[in-house]
Design a protein around this motif. Sequence first.
Motif: not given
Length: 129
Positions: A96-104, A35-44, A107-115
């Motif tokens: 989880e994904l919907q909440a994460l999208l609104f956080n991304i 029940n958890r979704v996270i990101t790997d912004s380097d791997e998109m 938000n430059s903390n995830y990296g410009e390319a990923f955002v």
Amino acid sequence: MTVRKTYLIHEGSNNEGAIQFTLTTAPEGQWQPANRVITDSDEMAFIYVIDENDAFSYFVFQQSSWDALVQMIQQEQDPAVVIGEEVITLTGMFEELQALLFNIEGNSNYGEAFVTAVEEAFSAILAEA
């Protein structure tokens, strides 16, 4: 020490209104959704965490699968993973994904390319907010 395993997901499909993703390599032994979704912004990628044999492993949703993730959010339901004849619901993924999208978003903390990639791929979802 337990090695964390990753299972790549390249694409999904809409099967009679249910979003499904197919795994060609199945987790070994006992596993269950965490029940958890996270990101790997380097791997998109978005990552759904599973508990596999008392250790965490990852279902990695690569950019090629994001269209199906958009459909999942629009339908407001958790997707399923198909492994052979077995179908397992990834509980909590929609919320989880919907909440994460609104956080991304913005938000430059995830990296410009990923955002930028997230904002483009999920523009229909982000515009609705």
